[in-house]
Design a protein around this motif. Structure first.
Motif, PDB file in Angstrom:
ATOM      1  N   SER A   1       2.044   8.793   3.636  1.00  0.00           N
ATOM      2  CA  SER A   1       0.996   8.000   4.263  1.00  0.00           C
ATOM      3  C   SER A   1      -0.349   8.463   3.747  1.00  0.00           C
ATOM      4  O   SER A   1      -0.447   9.388   2.962  1.00  0.00           O
TER       5      SER A   1
ATOM      6  N   ALA B   1      -7.728   2.980   5.272  1.00  0.00           N
ATOM      7  CA  ALA B   1      -6.798   1.906   5.624  1.00  0.00           C
ATOM      8  C   ALA B   1      -6.592   0.982   4.437  1.00  0.00           C
ATOM      9  O   ALA B   1      -5.496   0.478   4.208  1.00  0.00           O
ATOM     10  N   LYS B   2      -7.660   0.773   3.667  1.00  0.00           N
ATOM     11  CA  LYS B   2      -7.524  -0.111   2.491  1.00  0.00           C
ATOM     12  C   LYS B   2      -6.670   0.540   1.401  1.00  0.00           C
ATOM     13  O   LYS B   2      -5.888  -0.146   0.747  1.00  0.00           O
TER      14      LYS B   2
ATOM     15  N   ALA C   1      -4.325   2.643   2.007  1.00  0.00           N
ATOM     16  CA  ALA C   1      -2.953   2.565   2.539  1.00  0.00           C
ATOM     17  C   ALA C   1      -2.353   1.198   2.259  1.00  0.00           C
ATOM     18  O   ALA C   1      -1.195   1.088   1.850  1.00  0.00           O
ATOM     19  N   ALA C   2      -3.169   0.162   2.445  1.00  0.00           N
ATOM     20  CA  ALA C   2      -2.684  -1.196   2.176  1.00  0.00           C
ATOM     21  C   ALA C   2      -2.343  -1.344   0.691  1.00  0.00           C
ATOM     22  O   ALA C   2      -1.316  -1.941   0.342  1.00  0.00           O
ATOM     23  N   GLN C   3      -3.176  -0.771  -0.167  1.00  0.00           N
ATOM     24  CA  GLN C   3      -2.901  -0.826  -1.616  1.00  0.00           C
ATOM     25  C   GLN C   3      -1.547  -0.192  -1.931  1.00  0.00           C
ATOM     26  O   GLN C   3      -0.842  -0.619  -2.822  1.00  0.00           O
TER      27      GLN C   3
ATOM     28  N   GLY D   1       0.922   0.150   0.251  1.00  0.00           N
ATOM     29  CA  GLY D   1       1.980  -0.371   1.102  1.00  0.00           C
ATOM     30  C   GLY D   1       2.427   0.613   2.174  1.00  0.00           C
ATOM     31  O   GLY D   1       3.593   0.684   2.537  1.00  0.00           O
ATOM     32  N   THR D   2       1.463   1.393   2.687  1.00  0.00           N
ATOM     33  CA  THR D   2       1.804   2.344   3.745  1.00  0.00           C
ATOM     34  C   THR D   2       0.758   2.260   4.859  1.00  0.00           C
ATOM     35  O   THR D   2      -0.051   1.350   4.889  1.00  0.00           O
ATOM     36  N   THR D   3       0.809   3.200   5.795  1.00  0.00           N
ATOM     37  CA  THR D   3      -0.143   3.161   6.903  1.00  0.00           C
ATOM     38  C   THR D   3      -1.120   4.343   6.815  1.00  0.00           C
ATOM     39  O   THR D   3      -0.856   5.325   6.132  1.00  0.00           O
TER      40      THR D   3
ATOM     41  N   GLY E   1      -8.357  -0.170  11.175  1.00  0.00           N
ATOM     42  CA  GLY E   1      -7.056  -0.247  10.522  1.00  0.00           C
ATOM     43  C   GLY E   1      -6.234   1.026  10.587  1.00  0.00           C
ATOM     44  O   GLY E   1      -5.207   1.152   9.912  1.00  0.00           O
TER      45      GLY E   1
ATOM     46  N   THR F   1      -3.594   3.467  12.344  1.00  0.00           N
ATOM     47  CA  THR F   1      -2.515   3.233  13.304  1.00  0.00           C
ATOM     48  C   THR F   1      -2.341   4.390  14.290  1.00  0.00           C
ATOM     49  O   THR F   1      -2.027   4.195  15.445  1.00  0.00           O
TER      50      THR F   1
END
Ligand SMILES: Cc1cc2nc3c(=O)[nH]c(=O)nc-3n(C[C@H](O)[C@H](O)[C@H](O)COP(=O)(O)OP(=O)(O)OC[C@H]3O[C@@H](n4cnc5c(N)ncnc54)[C@H](O)[C@@H]3O)c2cc1C
Ligand SMILES: Nc1ncnc2c1ncn2[C@@H]1O[C@H](COP(=O)(O)O)[C@@H](O)[C@H]1O
Lengths: 259, 325
Positions: free
Chosen positions: B2, B26-27, B29-31, B33-35, B56, B58
């Motif tokens: 993560s 958070a961005k 992480a989105a890149q 594919g995780t949190t 964003g 969690t």
């Protein structure tokens, strides 16, 4: 005490700022000429910074106040940094070490400093706040961790009595008074003390004081600079008259969108 | 795997720069594919930490140990390293603040991570390598740095990314602890002196700054700067000579030897624009200069300007800002 500082680019700054001339520390590794980019005036400032109440000046002041001890200057760089090293010696350091290597990245530099600091058994390791070219703010933390000793960064004040130092550490919006035992690493915020201007005697003496050249240990392949870039050029200033003050405020809202 | 985000807090709340850091994390992480999980340091309420969901995040790890209220380098490093281990974090994101960068460089050694400080953009991810744009040469240029290896640490420069606010999203706040010993508090502050912020806005955190130089003539005229700052919700700053003669406190001085700021708006009043001053402000998004000398060097670095007397211009600007509502 060990004072470390002086990147090679500080010693040989040339040129104006255009993208063609931006080649910094890792640029050399990329097989290009190592040209530092900073306006000349700032370079002069940086060289002066050694004398201007920075880490070296404070170390020498502390040594003189204590009436004992030595101050060694260490730089990780190629032969052309010796100009800067001699300057630091000329204000009263006792000797110097140059680790003969291109300072590839912060971790590489930190490894050298930690290795030679340990070897010399220094009680205080003083540095600048950040290198003027790379603005890393990294080396002091890394050296502290490599040696397993505290790093105080950035410090506005440093006093030492016996094996205890009292420092003022700057944090966002204030400062903290911190007390640590030696050994420790400190990153010094200028001006930490009165500037020291080298006199003729100092400059002469600097020529004969020992400057040991040693080889680098280890390596770092953690980071590399892929390329340098410039921010978009400013459009040029948009001027308003005194009477148009309200129009300026409107432009800040509708055009610049910052209000 | 993560992304772990380090959140700095003060007076019960998350610092504004840390909301940006949370958004950045958070961005990333989105890149990947995780949190994104956060670990909080400093004084903060659980309710305010839960609000990091808006950026964003969690989950938030929180150690309420009172000794962590103020910055302690060694203890913070241990806490964050333990959180990184627990979360198997491969990417660590912090603020490029005195706290964040100091802790980050130490963690780079402890976690065997590659480090980029002063990051101004999201990374470009290419397999295991990240390329991060960072500010160099006091904001005059950027370097695209490639971070190699399994773990990366990124310290994000203030005002480089806008904090997101997805209303209603909350993060789960989990208590967390990292077996801290007395040795971890070797650099604990004996005393903390925070600058008083009358207007309530801390200069290093501000996104608007009104700054005065020697052209303001004396401390008795600073109400003009303060009035405009108040109307804008800005912090106040000054040039070095102004703090040298004690017209203003030292911590307000920006430049090469003072604080570096990068607000969205920097208004310079009666400041000539010496290179040492510019070094601390030239990464501001928009610079407005008020100076009676049309040849003042600051105009070359400015986006907007008024050639005129500060004593005449400032009240007009303040009135116009108030009129905007
Ligand atoms: C090593 C070193 C480090 C330094 N570090 C810093 C630093 O970190 N920060 C910093 O700020 N400086 C720094 N300086 C100092 C810097 O070089 C300048 O001297 C300083 O920034 C000038 O401050 P100033 O613009 O307020 O004053 P001045 O240069 O005196 O300029 C005053 C300006 O006000 C204008 N003015 C006067 N009256 C009015 C009026 N009524 N209305 C409108 N305009 C008016 C004038 O035209 C002039 O341009 C450093 C210098 C050195 C050597
Ligand atoms: N090549 C080098 N040789 C010696 N000291 C250095 C070198 N590079 C950086 N430093 C020291 O580390 C401090 C922080 O540098 P940086 O992390 O690059 O911003 C500087 O102020 C110097 O004191």
């Amino acid at each position: 005490m060990l004072v470390v500082g002086g990147r090679p680019t500080e010693a040989k700054l040339v040129g104006q700022i255009d993208s063609a001339s931006i080649v910094g520390p890792a640029g050399k590794n990329a097989g290009r000429d190592s040209i530092g980019l900073v306006v000349d005036e700032r370079v002069v400032q940086e060289v002066k910074g050694l004398q201007r109440g920075g880490a070296a000046a404070r170390a020498i002041e502390l040594k003189e106040a204590a009436g004992s001890g030595t101050v060694t200057v260490l730089n990780v760089g190629e032969a052309d940094t010796e100009v800067i090293i001699r300057k630091a010696i000329s204000i009263g350091a006792d000797d110097a070490i140059r680790v003969n290597a291109f300072p590839k990245d912060a971790f590489f530099v930190a490894q050298q400093i930690a290795h030679y600091a340990k070897e010399g058994g220094y009680d205080v390791i003083l540095m600048g706040k950040e290198s003027i070219d790379f603005n890393g703010f990294q080396v002091h933390g890394m050296v502290g961790e490599l040696l397993g000793i505290p790093t105080i960064a950035p410090a506005l004040k440093l006093d030492i009595a016996g094996d205890t130092a009292t420092l003022e550490r700057e944090i966002e919006g204030g400062k903290e008074v911190v007390e640590v035992k030696t050994p420790f690493v400190v990153s010094c915020q200028q001006p930490m003390c009165e500037p020291r201007i080298p006199n003729m005697r100092g400059i002469m003496a600097a020529r004969t004081k020992p400057l040991k050249v040693v080889e680098a240990i280890g390596q770092s392949d953690r980071t590399a600079v892929a390329q340098f870039a410039l921010p978009p050029a400013k459009q040029g200033v948009k001027l308003f008259t005194v009477e148009q003050a309200a129009d300026l405020v409107k432009a800040l809202r509708t055009e610049a969108k910052v209000l | 795997m993560s992304v772990l985000v380090v959140i700095e807090c003060d007076h019960g709340d998350v610092k504004k720069s840390s909301l940006e850091v949370a958004t950045y994390g958070a961005k990333v992480a989105a890149q990947l594919g995780t949190t994104a999980t956060a670990v909080a340091v400093g004084e903060v309420t659980a309710a305010n930490l839960a609000k990091l969901g808006e950026q964003g995040i969690t989950k938030v790890l929180h150690d309420a140990d009172a000794r962590l209220k103020h910055f302690v380098n060694l203890a913070y490093v241990k806490l964050i390293a333990a959180a990184a281990q627990q979360e198997s974090a491969k990417v660590l994101v912090l603020a490029n603040s005195n706290i964040g960068a100091t802790v980050g460089s130490r963690l780079a050694v402890r976690l065997e991570a590659s480090l980029a400080t002063n990051a101004v953009e999201l990374p470009t991810i290419n397999g295991a390598a990240f390329t991060v744009r960072r500010g160099v040469y006091s904001g005059k240029a950027f370097a695209d740095v490639t971070l190699m290896g399994e773990r990366k640490i990124i310290a994000v420069k203030k005002n480089s990314i806008e904090a997101e606010h997805a209303a209603g999203q909350t993060a789960e706040v989990v208590s967390f602890t990292a077996a801290l010993t007395d040795a971890d508090f070797a650099d604990a502050p004996k005393e903390v002196k925070m600058a008083s912020t009358e207007g309530g806005i801390l200069l290093p955190e501000a996104d608007k700054v009104v700054s005065g130089g020697r052209g303001m003539k004396g401390p008795e005229n600073w109400h003009l700067i303060e009035d405009l700052a108040k109307a804008l919700g800005a912090a106040t700053a000054c040039s070095k000579p102004v703090s040298d003669v004690d017209w203003r406190p030292h911590h307000e001085h920006v430049g090469q030897t003072g604080i570096t700021v990068s607000p969205n708006l920097y208004i310079a009043c009666g400041i000539s624009g010496a290179i040492q001053h510019l070094a601390g402000v030239n990464s501001s998004k928009v610079i407005v200069v008020i100076n009676k000398d049309p040849e003042a060097p600051f105009f070359k670095a400015a986006d907007y300007g008024i050639v005129g007397d500060v004593f005449e211009v400032l009240p007009k600007l303040t009135a116009a800002v108030k009129a905007l509502g």
